[in-house]
Design an enzyme around this catalytic site. Structure first.
Site, PDB file in Angstrom:
ATOM      1  N   LYS A  29       0.835  -1.214   0.000  1.00 20.88           N
ATOM      2  CA  LYS A  29       0.000   0.000   0.000  1.00 20.88           C
ATOM      3  C   LYS A  29       0.866   1.259   0.000  1.00 20.88           C
ATOM      4  O   LYS A  29       0.604   2.190  -0.760  1.00 20.88           O
ATOM      5  CB  LYS A  29      -0.934   0.022   1.230  1.00 20.88           C
ATOM      6  CG  LYS A  29      -1.904  -1.142   1.282  1.00 20.88           C
ATOM      7  CD  LYS A  29      -2.836  -1.039   2.472  1.00 20.88           C
ATOM      8  CE  LYS A  29      -2.160  -1.143   3.827  1.00 20.88           C
ATOM      9  NZ  LYS A  29      -1.535  -2.450   4.112  1.00 20.88           N
TER      10      LYS A  29
ATOM     11  N   ARG B  25     -10.257   0.374   8.402  1.00 18.29           N
ATOM     12  CA  ARG B  25      -9.780  -0.984   8.607  1.00 18.29           C
ATOM     13  C   ARG B  25     -10.803  -1.855   9.316  1.00 18.29           C
ATOM     14  O   ARG B  25     -10.540  -3.033   9.575  1.00 18.29           O
ATOM     15  CB  ARG B  25      -8.566  -0.891   9.504  1.00 18.29           C
ATOM     16  CG  ARG B  25      -7.413  -1.707   8.961  1.00 18.29           C
ATOM     17  CD  ARG B  25      -6.253  -1.184   9.625  1.00 18.29           C
ATOM     18  NE  ARG B  25      -5.074  -1.902   9.612  1.00 18.29           N
ATOM     19  CZ  ARG B  25      -3.973  -1.409   9.073  1.00 18.29           C
ATOM     20  NH1 ARG B  25      -4.003  -0.283   8.413  1.00 18.29           N
ATOM     21  NH2 ARG B  25      -2.874  -2.062   9.214  1.00 18.29           N
TER      22      ARG B  25
ATOM     23  N   ARG C  92      12.044  -5.350   5.250  1.00 16.03           N
ATOM     24  CA  ARG C  92      11.639  -3.950   5.053  1.00 16.03           C
ATOM     25  C   ARG C  92      12.433  -3.025   5.979  1.00 16.03           C
ATOM     26  O   ARG C  92      12.622  -3.314   7.151  1.00 16.03           O
ATOM     27  CB  ARG C  92      10.147  -3.776   5.343  1.00 16.03           C
ATOM     28  CG  ARG C  92       9.771  -2.289   5.415  1.00 16.03           C
ATOM     29  CD  ARG C  92       8.316  -2.029   5.354  1.00 16.03           C
ATOM     30  NE  ARG C  92       7.561  -2.633   6.443  1.00 16.03           N
ATOM     31  CZ  ARG C  92       6.232  -2.594   6.515  1.00 16.03           C
ATOM     32  NH1 ARG C  92       5.546  -1.996   5.564  1.00 16.03           N
ATOM     33  NH2 ARG C  92       5.620  -3.148   7.523  1.00 16.03           N
TER      34      ARG C  92
ATOM     35  N   ARG D   4      10.579  -1.799  11.560  1.00 20.81           N
ATOM     36  CA  ARG D   4       9.411  -1.572  12.410  1.00 20.81           C
ATOM     37  C   ARG D   4       9.301  -2.660  13.475  1.00 20.81           C
ATOM     38  O   ARG D   4       9.553  -3.823  13.207  1.00 20.81           O
ATOM     39  CB  ARG D   4       8.136  -1.542  11.540  1.00 20.81           C
ATOM     40  CG  ARG D   4       7.873  -0.160  10.987  1.00 20.81           C
ATOM     41  CD  ARG D   4       6.775  -0.106   9.986  1.00 20.81           C
ATOM     42  NE  ARG D   4       5.558  -0.844  10.314  1.00 20.81           N
ATOM     43  CZ  ARG D   4       4.477  -0.855   9.533  1.00 20.81           C
ATOM     44  NH1 ARG D   4       4.476  -0.163   8.402  1.00 20.81           N
ATOM     45  NH2 ARG D   4       3.403  -1.533   9.865  1.00 20.81           N
TER      46      ARG D   4
ATOM     47  N   ARG E 274      -0.937  -9.602  12.742  1.00 20.17           N
ATOM     48  CA  ARG E 274      -1.514  -8.532  11.897  1.00 20.17           C
ATOM     49  C   ARG E 274      -2.330  -9.135  10.746  1.00 20.17           C
ATOM     50  O   ARG E 274      -3.376  -8.608  10.374  1.00 20.17           O
ATOM     51  CB  ARG E 274      -0.394  -7.650  11.340  1.00 20.17           C
ATOM     52  CG  ARG E 274       0.184  -6.710  12.392  1.00 20.17           C
ATOM     53  CD  ARG E 274       1.567  -6.196  12.028  1.00 20.17           C
ATOM     54  NE  ARG E 274       1.607  -5.443  10.804  1.00 20.17           N
ATOM     55  CZ  ARG E 274       2.714  -5.233  10.097  1.00 20.17           C
ATOM     56  NH1 ARG E 274       3.879  -5.710  10.509  1.00 20.17           N
ATOM     57  NH2 ARG E 274       2.669  -4.521   8.999  1.00 20.17           N
TER      58      ARG E 274
HETATM   59  P1  G5P Z   1       0.054   0.224   8.822  1.00 16.79           P
HETATM   60  O1  G5P Z   1       1.241   1.085   8.922  1.00 16.79           O
HETATM   61  O2  G5P Z   1      -1.104   0.649   8.029  1.00 16.79           O
HETATM   62  P2  G5P Z   1      -0.027  -2.330   7.483  1.00 16.79           P
HETATM   63  O3  G5P Z   1       0.248  -3.519   8.320  1.00 16.79           O
HETATM   64  O4  G5P Z   1      -1.394  -2.199   6.954  1.00 16.79           O
HETATM   65  O5  G5P Z   1       0.574  -1.179   8.371  1.00 16.79           O
HETATM   66  P3  G5P Z   1       2.247  -2.034   6.020  1.00 16.79           P
HETATM   67  O6  G5P Z   1       2.981  -3.027   6.862  1.00 16.79           O
HETATM   68  O7  G5P Z   1       2.599  -0.590   6.157  1.00 16.79           O
HETATM   69  O8  G5P Z   1       0.732  -2.238   6.181  1.00 16.79           O
HETATM   70  P4  G5P Z   1       2.124  -1.818   3.143  1.00 16.79           P
HETATM   71  O9  G5P Z   1       2.116  -0.341   3.281  1.00 16.79           O
HETATM   72  O10 G5P Z   1       0.937  -2.488   2.546  1.00 16.79           O
HETATM   73  O11 G5P Z   1       2.469  -2.526   4.514  1.00 16.79           O
HETATM   74  O12 G5P Z   1       3.380  -2.300   2.299  1.00 16.79           O
HETATM   75  P5  G5P Z   1       4.741  -1.524   1.886  1.00 16.79           P
HETATM   76  O13 G5P Z   1       5.410  -0.963   3.079  1.00 16.79           O
HETATM   77  O14 G5P Z   1       4.502  -0.663   0.702  1.00 16.79           O
HETATM   78  O15 G5P Z   1       5.575  -2.801   1.372  1.00 16.79           O
HETATM   79  C1  G5P Z   1       6.022  -3.773   2.287  1.00 16.79           C
HETATM   80  C2  G5P Z   1       7.475  -4.140   1.955  1.00 16.79           C
HETATM   81  O16 G5P Z   1       7.504  -4.829   0.705  1.00 16.79           O
HETATM   82  C3  G5P Z   1       8.413  -2.926   1.790  1.00 16.79           C
HETATM   83  O17 G5P Z   1       9.708  -3.273   2.263  1.00 16.79           O
HETATM   84  C4  G5P Z   1       8.462  -2.711   0.251  1.00 16.79           C
HETATM   85  O18 G5P Z   1       9.684  -2.103  -0.165  1.00 16.79           O
HETATM   86  C5  G5P Z   1       8.364  -4.159  -0.221  1.00 16.79           C
HETATM   87  N1  G5P Z   1       7.759  -4.373  -1.532  1.00 16.79           N
HETATM   88  C6  G5P Z   1       6.739  -3.692  -2.130  1.00 16.79           C
HETATM   89  N2  G5P Z   1       6.473  -4.242  -3.329  1.00 16.79           N
HETATM   90  C7  G5P Z   1       7.328  -5.281  -3.494  1.00 16.79           C
HETATM   91  C8  G5P Z   1       7.535  -6.246  -4.536  1.00 16.79           C
HETATM   92  O19 G5P Z   1       6.887  -6.239  -5.576  1.00 16.79           O
HETATM   93  N3  G5P Z   1       8.503  -7.178  -4.316  1.00 16.79           N
HETATM   94  C9  G5P Z   1       9.262  -7.210  -3.176  1.00 16.79           C
HETATM   95  N4  G5P Z   1      10.196  -8.152  -3.035  1.00 16.79           N
HETATM   96  N5  G5P Z   1       9.096  -6.312  -2.187  1.00 16.79           N
HETATM   97  C10 G5P Z   1       8.145  -5.378  -2.341  1.00 16.79           C
HETATM   98  O20 G5P Z   1      -0.517  -0.098  10.294  1.00 16.79           O
HETATM   99  C11 G5P Z   1       0.360  -0.462  11.335  1.00 16.79           C
HETATM  100  C12 G5P Z   1      -0.419  -0.628  12.608  1.00 16.79           C
HETATM  101  O21 G5P Z   1      -1.023   0.613  12.967  1.00 16.79           O
HETATM  102  C13 G5P Z   1      -2.338   0.409  13.512  1.00 16.79           C
HETATM  103  C14 G5P Z   1      -2.481  -1.099  13.678  1.00 16.79           C
HETATM  104  O22 G5P Z   1      -1.968  -1.463  14.926  1.00 16.79           O
HETATM  105  C15 G5P Z   1      -1.574  -1.633  12.542  1.00 16.79           C
HETATM  106  O23 G5P Z   1      -1.147  -2.964  12.763  1.00 16.79           O
HETATM  107  N6  G5P Z   1      -3.340   0.966  12.600  1.00 16.79           N
HETATM  108  C16 G5P Z   1      -4.659   0.943  12.792  1.00 16.79           C
HETATM  109  N7  G5P Z   1      -5.409   0.431  13.798  1.00 16.79           N
HETATM  110  C17 G5P Z   1      -6.759   0.574  13.690  1.00 16.79           C
HETATM  111  N8  G5P Z   1      -7.360   1.169  12.642  1.00 16.79           N
HETATM  112  C18 G5P Z   1      -6.646   1.689  11.615  1.00 16.79           C
HETATM  113  N9  G5P Z   1      -7.268   2.278  10.569  1.00 16.79           N
HETATM  114  C19 G5P Z   1      -5.226   1.597  11.668  1.00 16.79           C
HETATM  115  N10 G5P Z   1      -4.242   1.997  10.845  1.00 16.79           N
HETATM  116  C20 G5P Z   1      -3.096   1.605  11.412  1.00 16.79           C
HETATM  117 MG    MG Z   2       2.327   1.009   4.925  1.00 13.37          MG
END
Ligand code: G5P
Ligand code: MG
Length: 223
Positions: free
Chosen positions: A19, A93, A127, A160, A171
């Site tokens: 995302k 979410r 990451r 993280r 998660r």
């Molecule tokens: P976050 O911060 O919203 P998540 O768990 O939804 O966290 P996250 O972990 O931030 O999502 P993302 O943004 O979907 O993941 O993914 P990203 O960071 O872009 O990519 C992940 C990794 O893969 C990176 O290293 C990237 O470089 C790599 N990558 C991307 N594409 C590729 C690919 O094609 N190939 C490869 N090899 N790598 C790739 O929420 C965190 C916490 O905050 C709270 C909760 O506690 C949650 O757990 N929270 C909420 N709680 C309640 N309600 C809400 N609305 C909340 N929002 C946050």
């Molecule tokens: Mg993210």
């Protein structure tokens, strides 16, 4: 011709589905303001605000923070944006959060990144994040130019605290139980668009082509 008007989008997908990575591309190409709930929470933890201190343990354990806290925080940030076009990442979410957003704003489109859990587990262990901007890197996919340092500021990158294998599993469970029902909420409103795959670079052209039908890219607007 695509009419220029306020455009409001949500990007969804399991933790680590890309995302943040995809949002950076969308906001650069289409000029949408990127609002990440996770980045806002982590900035609060880093700055040791009252909210950050209260929410840190839930976040580190991979649990969602309470709906009322999250909805209040996000809606007040969105209201401050006034007539800007935006892309929200990480919110809503839960169905309760989706209803709160729906009461305040009309969402034009919801992009869902459908990436297999196995792919996600591998990604998150490698990451690295620049906490104050939310920029993310991956040692295999998009490494920083200098290992351990942010490309733009030169500041130190961190892993993280919720990226440990046990917390990632928690998660993903929270996603299945609490967030997947939100997809149904948006499907019934006719705004859900699903993009499936295992690589961001392969999903991106489809997302870009889809958005070009709805909003003008910034290069074209400026020309
Ligand atoms: P976050 O911060 O919203 P998540 O768990 O939804 O966290 P996250 O972990 O931030 O999502 P993302 O943004 O979907 O993941 O993914 P990203 O960071 O872009 O990519 C992940 C990794 O893969 C990176 O290293 C990237 O470089 C790599 N990558 C991307 N594409 C590729 C690919 O094609 N190939 C490869 N090899 N790598 C790739 O929420 C965190 C916490 O905050 C709270 C909760 O506690 C949650 O757990 N929270 C909420 N709680 C309640 N309600 C809400 N609305 C909340 N929002 C946050
Ligand atoms: Mg993210």
């Amino acid at each position: 011709m695509v009419l220029q008007r306020v455009f409001r989008a949500v990007i969804m997908g399991p933790p680590g589905s890309g995302k943040g990575t995809m949002s950076a591309r969308i906001s650069k190409t289409f000029g949408l303001k990127h609002i990440s709930s996770g980045d806002i929470l982590r900035a609060n933890i880093k700055d040791q605000t009252e909210l950050g201190l209260l929410m840190k343990s839930s976040i580190d354990r991979g649990q969602l923070v309470p709906d009322d806290v999250m909805s209040r925080l996000m809606l007040s940030d969105l209201r401050a944006l006034d007539h800007s076009s935006w892309l929200i990442d990480g919110f809503p979410r839960t169905v309760s959060q989706a209803e709160a957003l729906d009461d305040a704003f009309t969402v034009d489109t919801v992009i869902n990144l459908n990436v297999p859990f196995q792919t996600i587990k591998q990604r998150l262990s490698s990451r690295w994040t620049h906490l104050s901007s939310g920029r993310v890197y991956n040692v295999d996919f998009n490494p920083p130019k200098v290992p351990g340092l942010d490309d733009v500021t030169g500041e130190t990158l961190v892993q993280r605290e919720d990226d440990t294998p046990e917390t990632v599993t928690r998660r993903l469970k929270a996603y299945q139980n609490q967030t997947e029902p939100v997809l149904e909420f948006y499907r019934s409103k006719g705004v859900l668009e699903i993009f499936s795959g295992t690589e961001t670079n392969k999903i991106w052209p489809h997302v870009e082509a889809f958005l070009r039908r709805k909003v003008s890219p910034v290069e074209q607007t400026a020309a």
